[in-house]
Enzyme design. Structure first.
Site, PDB file in Angstrom:
ATOM      1  CB  SER A 117      -0.966  -0.029   1.185  1.00  0.00           C
ATOM      2  OG  SER A 117      -1.859   1.063   1.124  1.00  0.00           O
ATOM      3  CG  HIS A 118       0.273   3.651   3.401  1.00  0.00           C
ATOM      4  ND1 HIS A 118      -0.585   2.584   3.518  1.00  0.00           N
ATOM      5  CD2 HIS A 118       0.675   3.949   4.654  1.00  0.00           C
ATOM      6  CE1 HIS A 118      -0.702   2.270   4.806  1.00  0.00           C
ATOM      7  NE2 HIS A 118       0.058   3.079   5.507  1.00  0.00           N
ATOM      8  CG  ASP A 286      -2.095   4.374  -1.650  1.00  0.00           C
ATOM      9  OD1 ASP A 286      -2.835   4.355  -2.647  1.00  0.00           O
ATOM     10  OD2 ASP A 286      -2.161   3.523  -0.742  1.00  0.00           O
ATOM     11  CG  ASP A 288      -2.675  -0.087  -2.737  1.00  0.00           C
ATOM     12  OD1 ASP A 288      -2.497   1.024  -2.211  1.00  0.00           O
ATOM     13  OD2 ASP A 288      -3.486  -0.914  -2.299  1.00  0.00           O
ATOM     14  CG  ASP A 290      -5.802   1.596  -1.185  1.00  0.00           C
ATOM     15  OD1 ASP A 290      -4.814   2.353  -1.067  1.00  0.00           O
ATOM     16  OD2 ASP A 290      -5.955   0.573  -0.488  1.00  0.00           O
ATOM     17  NE  ARG A 291      -3.747   4.049   2.892  1.00  0.00           N
ATOM     18  CZ  ARG A 291      -3.520   4.050   4.200  1.00  0.00           C
ATOM     19  NH1 ARG A 291      -3.154   5.158   4.802  1.00  0.00           N
ATOM     20  NH2 ARG A 291      -3.645   2.951   4.905  1.00  0.00           N
ATOM     21  CE  LYS A 387      -7.399   2.556   2.027  1.00  0.00           C
ATOM     22  NZ  LYS A 387      -7.689   1.360   2.837  1.00  0.00           N
TER      23      LYS A 387
END
Length: 558
Positions: A117-118, A286, A288, A290-291, A387
């Site tokens: 992710s982030h 981010d 991947d 999703d943010r 998200k």
């Protein structure tokens, strides 16, 4: 030629317990012999026959270091376990929202996503793997707990070593494994997701708004993460923006040295550039995808809490909601209660859930929820079960086009209408775990004493009276499942709050997250740092956080 399955003896590794959204460790850990193989085998064993024997699974990741090696392992182990077909993003690339969309549109049995992710990428940094279920959402607690239990007793994994797939080449690869068909489709990473966005938003209106007679000046930053190809296709090819409106659009294994976390600290280049220029909107996503972070002119910062509440207030200007209706809102517990006020005004249900998108999925599947978000820069709707960063940016463009107002004007009008939930989050990263656990135990013992309710704390001319202190628990209204110990809450009579959690998304040590929310009904245009300072000082006093962590300042302030 029929390929054969080989069972490879193995032994368990300690610590393969998925966190809030999958397992995250350093690359060198995933690269250890049998480590990734073990974890993937446990995913498939936990899924059982329904999601393995002849199943269709989606596979992809965020482009970070070790992605292609991991995807190769996943392909071989899926073949060894009887999976029928894999949909794999070209070059292994698929954003997390795109995986969710592909699972749903192809009625797949689930998906394996390679992402941290982030978290930072590169050979010395982080990697991760998580499983999404057939609804497109992250695996629930019962599933990840089963994975963890299996990881502690695993004795072998099944693999087909003769399978080699060129991830760069779009097309179908067919194999025969033990007399059964095994298909690996390498697919366009972007096409399915873009078509979904065109169904949700009015791309005709957005194109006229973005690239019409008075073009919008944008700074869309993909941070060298997975969203780069999606950003180029949507904002340039579909909406007509020029190349100078998008930056860092090539996914790189180490994110080009950038930290793929879209916040004011790590997306500093975006903040500085938008602050110095005459931009209408700045956005970052981010690793991947999703943010998201949304900025207005001169880097006016939209907190994720306000972003969610504003989108909820203007939900009717997005065609998807006009067509499908509005079925309720939700936020994670640490997220500010700005959304609650919009829900009340609109007569909608609002749910407060633990952190983690998986808790929204049941509500969506039961048609009780259509819009939700988390303070950790996550916003989305029931179009998928994750998200979705690019979705959020398109939602803001829709609101700007609808109102013909700037982002700052939209937010200030919102605050005047509903009041303002001033909000900040302090992250203390890679702290020693033992003293952090002790801190949480001591704080819980303090705030759950009967005499804690009614106490008053004063600082900087402000006085706050305790209404409630607890460790948040959640009973799912759909399936009755229970999640306990989801974060310590101190709630004051005016609606202000202090929340503290130990995060489950770090790859090493403990990350302490301190959330401060100060509600003001009328004093809505103050400087956030000034308005929050009294409550921050009270939070540090009550928790004794500097003493337990040895930190005089957080790693990141949002």
């Amino acid at each position: 030629m029929t390929l054969t399955v080989r069972s490879v003896p193995t032994t368990p590794f300690e610590g393969q317990k998925p966190g809030t959204s999958g397992l995250r460790k350093k690359v060198k850990v995933f690269a250890e012999k049998n480590y990734t193989e073990n974890f993937v085998q446990c995913i498939l064993d936990a899924a059982g026959e329904q999601a393995v024997n002849g199943a269709v699974l989606v596979v992809g990741g965020d482009g970070r270091y070790f992605l292609k090696e991991a995807v190769d392992i996943i392909i071989k182990i899926c073949a060894g376990n009887g999976v029928g077909r894999l949909l794999v993003g070209q070059n292994g690339i698929l954003s997390t929202p795109a995986v969710s969309a592909l699972i749903r549109s192809n009625k797949a049995n689930g998906g394996i996503i390679c992402t941290a992710s982030h978290n930072p990428g590169g050979p010395e940094n982080d990697f991760g793997i998580k499983f999404n279920c057939e609804n497109g959402g992250p695996a629930p607690d019962a599933f990840t707990n089963k994975m963890y239990d299996l990881s502690k007793v695993i004795k072998e994994y099944k693999v087909v070593e003769g399978i080699n797939v060129d991830l760069n080449k779009i097309g179908t690869n067919k194999f025969e494994v033990n007399g059964k068909s095994f298909v690996v489709d390498i697919i366009d990473s972007v096409a399915n997701y873009v078509e979904l966005m065109k169904e949700i938003f009015d791309f005709g209106k957005l194109k006229a708004f973005v690239s019409g007679s008075k073009p919008l000046k944008m700074r869309i930053d993909a941070l060298n993460g997975v969203t780069g190809p999606y950003v180029r296709e949507i904002f340039i090819n579909q909406l007509g923006a020029t190349d100078d409106n998008v930056v860092h659009t090539i996914p790189l294994p180490d994110f080009g040295g950038l930290h793929p976390d879209p916040n004011l600290t790590y997306a500093k280049d975006l903040v500085d550039t938008v602050s110095a220029g005459d931009y209408d909107i700045g956005a970052a996503f981010d690793g991947d995808g999703d943010r998201n972070m949304i900025l207005g002119n001169k880097a006016f910062f939209v907190t994720p809490n306000d972003s969610l509440a504003v989108i909820a207030d203007y939900v009717d200007c997005i065609p998807y909601f006009k067509k499908n209706g509005v079925q309720g809102f939700a936020r994670s517990m640490p997220t500010a209660a700005a959304l609650d006020r919009v829900a009340k005004a609109k007569g909608q249900e609002v749910f407060e859930t633990p952190t983690g998108w998986k808790y929204f999925g049941n509500l969506m599947d039961a048609n009780r929820l259509c819009l939700c978000g988390e303070e950790s820069f996550g916003t989305g709707s029931n179009h998928i079960r994750e998200k979705d960063g690019i979705w959020a940016a398109l939602a803001w463009l829709s609101i700007m086009e609808h109102t013909k107002k700037s982002i700052e004007e939209i937010c200030k009008e919102h605050w005047k209408k509903y009041g303002r939930n001033y909000f900040t989050r302090y992250d203390y990263e890679e702290c020693e775990l033992a003293p952090c656990n002790q801190m949480m135990t001591d704080l819980e013992n303090l705030i759950t004493k009967p005499d804690f309710v009614g106490r008053e704390f004063s600082n900087g001319g402000k006085t706050y009276k305790i209404k409630l202190g607890d460790n948040f628990g959640y009973t799912d209204p759909i399936d009755g499942s229970v999640a306990t110990k989801q974060g310590l809450r101190i709630i004051f009579e005016d609606g202000s709050r202090i929340v503290m959690r130990l995060s489950g998304t770090g790859s090493s040590g403990a990350t302490v997250r301190l959330y401060i929310e100060a509600y003001e009904a009328t004093n809505v245009l103050g400087a956030a740092a000034d308005m929050l300072k009294p409550l921050i000082n009270i939070a540090l006093e009550i928790s004794q956080l500097p003493k337990y962590t040895g930190r005089n300042a957080p790693t990141v302030i949002t």
